[in-house]
Structure formats: structure tokens, C-alpha cells
Design an enzyme around this catalytic site. Sequence first.
Site, PDB file in Angstrom:
ATOM      1  N   ASP A 100       0.906  -1.146   0.000  1.00 39.96           N
ATOM      2  CA  ASP A 100       0.000   0.000   0.000  1.00 39.96           C
ATOM      3  C   ASP A 100       0.942   1.192   0.000  1.00 39.96           C
ATOM      4  O   ASP A 100       1.567   1.494   1.023  1.00 39.96           O
ATOM      5  CB  ASP A 100      -0.885   0.007   1.241  1.00 39.96           C
ATOM      6  CG  ASP A 100      -1.865   1.156   1.190  1.00 39.96           C
ATOM      7  OD1 ASP A 100      -1.443   2.279   0.851  1.00 39.96           O
ATOM      8  OD2 ASP A 100      -3.055   0.963   1.473  1.00 39.96           O
ATOM      9  N   HIS A 101       1.095   1.837  -1.156  1.00 41.43           N
ATOM     10  CA  HIS A 101       2.200   2.798  -1.251  1.00 41.43           C
ATOM     11  C   HIS A 101       2.033   3.983  -0.305  1.00 41.43           C
ATOM     12  O   HIS A 101       2.998   4.682  -0.004  1.00 41.43           O
ATOM     13  CB  HIS A 101       2.441   3.240  -2.698  1.00 41.43           C
ATOM     14  CG  HIS A 101       1.465   4.242  -3.220  1.00 41.43           C
ATOM     15  ND1 HIS A 101       0.220   3.907  -3.672  1.00 41.43           N
ATOM     16  CD2 HIS A 101       1.553   5.584  -3.371  1.00 41.43           C
ATOM     17  CE1 HIS A 101      -0.410   4.994  -4.074  1.00 41.43           C
ATOM     18  NE2 HIS A 101       0.371   6.037  -3.906  1.00 41.43           N
ATOM     19  N   HIS A 133      -5.773   2.756   1.152  1.00 44.02           N
ATOM     20  CA  HIS A 133      -4.975   3.888   1.635  1.00 44.02           C
ATOM     21  C   HIS A 133      -5.612   4.601   2.837  1.00 44.02           C
ATOM     22  O   HIS A 133      -4.970   4.848   3.846  1.00 44.02           O
ATOM     23  CB  HIS A 133      -4.764   4.926   0.535  1.00 44.02           C
ATOM     24  CG  HIS A 133      -4.203   4.356  -0.743  1.00 44.02           C
ATOM     25  ND1 HIS A 133      -3.273   3.366  -0.762  1.00 44.02           N
ATOM     26  CD2 HIS A 133      -4.449   4.644  -2.043  1.00 44.02           C
ATOM     27  CE1 HIS A 133      -2.957   3.068  -2.013  1.00 44.02           C
ATOM     28  NE2 HIS A 133      -3.664   3.832  -2.811  1.00 44.02           N
TER      29      HIS A 133
HETATM   30  C1  BG6 Z   1      -3.636   4.641  -6.379  1.00 41.91           C
HETATM   31  C2  BG6 Z   1      -4.997   4.762  -6.982  1.00 41.91           C
HETATM   32  O1  BG6 Z   1      -3.590   3.570  -5.486  1.00 41.91           O
HETATM   33  O2  BG6 Z   1      -3.324   5.842  -5.693  1.00 41.91           O
HETATM   34  C3  BG6 Z   1      -5.066   5.946  -7.913  1.00 41.91           C
HETATM   35  O3  BG6 Z   1      -5.318   3.575  -7.692  1.00 41.91           O
HETATM   36  C4  BG6 Z   1      -4.613   7.209  -7.217  1.00 41.91           C
HETATM   37  O4  BG6 Z   1      -6.384   6.106  -8.431  1.00 41.91           O
HETATM   38  C5  BG6 Z   1      -3.276   6.996  -6.516  1.00 41.91           C
HETATM   39  O5  BG6 Z   1      -4.496   8.237  -8.189  1.00 41.91           O
HETATM   40  C6  BG6 Z   1      -2.915   8.179  -5.650  1.00 41.91           C
HETATM   41  O6  BG6 Z   1      -1.598   8.055  -5.185  1.00 41.91           O
HETATM   42  P1  BG6 Z   1      -0.741   9.349  -4.829  1.00 41.91           P
HETATM   43  O7  BG6 Z   1       0.517   8.785  -4.249  1.00 41.91           O
HETATM   44  O8  BG6 Z   1      -0.534  10.100  -6.112  1.00 41.91           O
HETATM   45  O9  BG6 Z   1      -1.547  10.124  -3.852  1.00 41.91           O
END
Ligand code: BG6
Length: 491
Positions: A179-180, A242
Site C-alpha cells: 500500500d504505497h 490507503h
Molecule cells: C492509487 C490509486 O492507489 O493511488 C489511484 O489507484 C490514485 O487512483 C493513486 O491516483 C494516488 O496516489 P498518490 O501517491 O498520487 O496520492
Amino acid sequence: MTAQTIPVDPFELIVFGGTGDLAYRKLLPALFQRDRAGQIVGPSRILAVSRRDMTDEAFKAATREAIERFVAPEDRTEEEVARFLGRVAYAPVDGTGEAGWADLKARLNGDSDLVRAFYLAVNPDLFGPICRNIGKAGLIHGNTRAVIEKPIGKDFDTAQVVNGAVGAVFDEHQIFRIDHYLGKETVQNLMALRFANALFEPLWNAAHIDHVQITVAESIGVEGRGGYYDTAGALRDMVQNHILQLLCLVAMEPPMSMDADAVRDEKLKVLKALEPIDGSNVDRMTVRGQYGAGASAGGAVPSYAEEIGSEGSSTETFVAVKAEIANWRWSGVPFYLRTGKRLAERVSEIVVAFRPIPHSIFEGGAGGIVANRLVIRLQPDEGVKLWLMIKDPGPGGMRLRHVPLDMSFAQAFGGRNPDAYERLLMDVIRGNPTLFMRRDEVDAAWHWVDPILAAWRAAGDRPKAYTAGTWGPSASVALIERDGRTWHEEA
Ligand code: BG6
């Protein structure tokens, strides 16, 4: 202030979907940065695989292009790029078929001291078949790991299938579910803030906190991912993973240590304590929206339906939820969550709103006293602000002002803010799963999300329209204002 870089053990990272968007946009640039920082050492290398026929040379050229596109010029030198290209290679493999596996095996280093990590940057339908083939080809040794990306299923049952298929080949301790958001600097700072300071923890409960807001707003639309997004929607795409992970880090009890299971046990308890939202309360507790045409970043943008070319879609591109946690610490403290595409700006933040003072000693002329707020900003400008009341300077009597004690991480520490994937990829190699989701966390998150999806389906309402470039449907404002509160805004 320089960060200390401790090299990771030598590794081979095999990236399925190695010529895809995620690899070029995120994985290769992140690995480049870690190589440049001296964290990747010895015979470590990255082997991209996909069905496509491609030579090593062509892949190196594509990697160079990706680095030149996604890494700022001041963050790379020609020498560093050339060194990194020496670590990358390509092998054609049919992930779900027979072709290429024997060659792949022959190209891997047989030394089981070398960490071997498989990164599945592919459609989740392929996780099971690819893992089976990895097992069948005899590619797993004691030092092997598998990394998978969301979406892990589209509900509890399909998540069982995905996790079951991967779990049939790899042990849970070998599986790294990314989960980045957990790799973002400020998210980890939340743990530092809570557990490395004595100041906040005594106040971190229903006696002192009025409510919490978590906003993850994006100004972009679905960016060519309409095919996936239209089957997912904002609740599955952002909240199930997230946002619930952020909620867990705010709400969890202090874990005994930073040990992976100690942290994940505490997060799991929070997920299990979420009050159910179903047909009986879904109208009060949630708002779904879908953007219509409008303006974003100064230009006109089409509606979601136009963007994905499907007029009838009732997929939500915005969701607001009032979540409640049924335990002693948080009873009566709502967590207002919202996320959406094509909103007014890109901002992700957690707002902890403290309770008002019990009694004011200042006269009416002193100005209203606003309750304290702690704002943890994830993006774009990472930092922490503690909003306090202070006296307006000068001899003109006692006038009070609401101002932030402002710590911008860019100003405090300078330098480049590392991408989440840099930390997470190194954690995979180190074998540290603290910032990855355990299977039972994924299950518990779906347990809470599934009844919301079912209630929406049963109600059959279309999402409420909002104009692109705004803060979502007016019902989202009403959701929080009904409780006498407002979404946090900074002038
Ligand atoms: C991803 C989603 O997990 O996270 C995307 O699938 C979203 O829809 C993205 O745009 C957002 O990540 P960040 O790091 O740009 O906030």
C-alpha cells in the site's frame, strides 16, 4: 542533515509486467535513486519480464528514457544512469503459459544467499497463475519474496481467491502487499509524532479530540485507467486501502515495538472495531459523487462519463464517509473520510481537531477562540502544523489569533523527498513487512467495505453530480455540517 544509507543485501528483483506503466513510472526510478544513494550493492540486479520479445539493449534504452522522464535532471548524472543500466536486464516470459520459464531459471543466480524477490506489477487476475508457475519452475528458495499490488480483490470473496492463490505458493511471511501510502514519509512521521513524543499521546483520545478528518483529494481524472476504475470506484480504489490504513495509524493503540506483527496487530484491532455501515445508516454515513464537466488546473475538462466513454456509468469518483470506531479510546469521535478525483486541488492531509477550551477568561473583544488542530500534510508540501491561539503582537490590548506552528519538512530538511516506492522496495529486500498489509488486514477492511457497497447497490441511486474542480457534491458538506462541524480549510 544527511540521511544515513545502509546498503541492503545483494538481490535479484524479477519484475513481472516489467515493461508496464508502474515499472517505468515508479519502480525503475525508485531503484535508480537507491542505487545512486549507494544502497544497492554487489551483484544486485533487476530483471524485467513480460511476454513481449525485447532485447536487453532495447530494455536498457527504455529504462534510460523512463529515468530521463521521471527523475529530475538535478537528481541524476550520466555516470549514475550508466551504472544503473548495468544492473537491468530483460527476459521474455509468458507469465501464465509455458514459454520462457526455463530460460528465466537459467538466468537467475542459483545462490540462495542472494535475496530473490518477484514483483507482480500485473493485473491481479494473473497473480495466481504467475505464482503457480514460479512454484512449478522451482524458483522459490528460503530467501524468496513475492510483492503484490492492489487491488487485492473487489470484495471479501474475491480477495480470498487472490490471497488463496498467492498463499498456496508463498508463505505469509514471504508475501509483501504494497500500500504505497504506508511508504510516504509523512505517514511514517505520524508514528514518530505519536510515539516518539510524550506530548500528544495523553491527549490522543475521546476526552480531548473532537473529531478527525482524513482527506485525499486529487485534481487529476482517471488518466486512461477508466477500464479498471469504472469497475472499482473511489471506495474500493482509495478508502478500502490507503485511507483505512491512515485511519489505523491515527487510531491504533501504541504497539509494543515497531516489529511488523506488533504494528499490524494493533491496526487490525482498529479495523475490527469500525462500526458497520449498511442499509440502515448508509444514507446518513456516506456520500457518493461523480464529476461532471468543469475546470481543473486552469483548463476545461470533460465529465467522468465522457472521459471513460460510458454515459450510464454509476461508478463513484468521490466518496465521503463518517466512520466510527467502537472502542474506549474513540467512542463518540467521528472520523470523516473523503477522497475524490477532479477536486479543487491535490491535497492529502489528516486533521486532528481537539476539543474547545472548557471556559474562556477572555472578554468578547478578544475574538473567538478556535479549538486547536493538528494538521499532518502528506502532499503536496509535506509537514505538520499545530494550530494554536496566540496573542496578536503589540500593545493594543488582548487580541487573540489562530496561527499555525508550522514545520515544513522541505524547509526543515531540504533535499529531495524520496518516493514511497524507494523505501518499500528496500523493505522488501530487507525482509521487513511492517509497512505492508497482512492478509487479515485486507480481509477486515473488506468486511467493513462490503456492506457499504451492498447498501449502495440495493439503494440503486446514482452518485451525486459535482462539477470538476470543486470539493465534491454539496452533500459532502452537509454530511459534516449536520454534526456542527466543517471540513478543514486553510486560507
Ligand atoms: C492509487 C490509486 O492507489 O493511488 C489511484 O489507484 C490514485 O487512483 C493513486 O491516483 C494516488 O496516489 P498518490 O501517491 O498520487 O496520492
